[in-house]
Design an enzyme around this catalytic site. Structure first.
Site, PDB file in Angstrom:
ATOM      1  CD  GLU A  10      -3.016   0.784   2.305  1.00  0.00           C
ATOM      2  OE1 GLU A  10      -3.605  -0.308   2.484  1.00  0.00           O
ATOM      3  OE2 GLU A  10      -3.132   1.752   3.070  1.00  0.00           O
ATOM      4  CB  SER A  30      -8.464  -2.300   8.974  1.00  0.00           C
ATOM      5  OG  SER A  30      -8.053  -2.153   7.636  1.00  0.00           O
ATOM      6  CG  ASP A  40      -7.276   0.033   1.609  1.00  0.00           C
ATOM      7  OD1 ASP A  40      -7.563  -0.056   2.823  1.00  0.00           O
ATOM      8  OD2 ASP A  40      -7.461  -0.885   0.790  1.00  0.00           O
ATOM      9  CD  GLU A  53     -10.956  -1.085   0.284  1.00  0.00           C
ATOM     10  OE1 GLU A  53     -11.297   0.117   0.348  1.00  0.00           O
ATOM     11  OE2 GLU A  53     -10.691  -1.775   1.281  1.00  0.00           O
TER      12      GLU A  53
END
Lengths: 138, 138
Positions: A10, A30, A40, A53
């Site tokens: 990420e 999360s 995200d 996401e």
């Protein structure tokens, strides 16, 4: 994405967007109480706004829960961003889908096969509005 | 904002924006490794995009470091959002400033007096593009 590997990938995506001039914000992790139904990654460059996401897998398929996709669509609509699911299979680049083009299983969840991602997914340049084709011919 | 009270007030602001239809994302908390030079709150509704640095005080003055304001301006420019400093004095509403209108001290930092906030700050409705005047006369 919540695993350590997911977290690293990420950040990779965040850095890619940062490198091409986007302002980028990651949602709180999360586990946090402030994580409601948030994407995200949220990125913008004054022209394109993206709610992403992000999913990674060492296997050949990636699944998303129906609720996850619904939350992405809902947030993107409210915020004014393009909803995108970003998938990253091992040893492959990132590919991106508009959730409306994802395959929905009988159970309501969404499935992305690796082959489908490589064939039909938008690559990073398409995501940010640059046609790869144009790049090659310029 | 990082104190418990600051955190509560920041959530108050998030909820206010959420209530009027904005998609809202809070930056990861300041202690996090992923907090680079990010605003406290990022909000959008498809027309207005806001990058907000939020400050609260029980006293009559609020100070911001020069770097904090520069980071806000820089992120907002990259992302494509309006940069705003939101200030919340005890027992008062939120008021908002475009950083270019803040008073800069000789040391380079920024100072907002409570009286100035109440007189010259934009209220929440102005922030989100609704003229209070129009509301009253409609």
């Amino acid at each position: 994405m919540s695993s350590r590997k997911g977290d690293r990938l990420e950040r990779e995506l965040v850095n890619m967007l940062d490198d091409v001039g986007f302002g980028v914000l990651r949602a709180p992790s999360s586990g946090s109480a402030t994580k409601r139904e948030l994407p995200d990654v949220l990125a913008g460059n004054g022209e394109i706004y993206l709610a992403i996401e992000a999913k990674a897998s060492g296997r050949n398929r990636i699944y998303l829960e129906e609720e996850e996709v619904e939350n992405l669509l809902s947030f993107a609509e409210r915020f004014g961003a393009r909803p995108r699911v970003g998938v990253r299979f091992d040893r492959e680049d990132w590919f991106f889908f508009n959730p409306v083009n994802l395959y929905q299983t009988d159970s309501g969840n969404y499935r992305i096969k690796k082959e489908k991602a490589l064939n039909d997914g938008a690559d990073f340049y398409e995501l940010i509005g640059i046609s790869q084709q144009a790049e090659l011919t310029d």
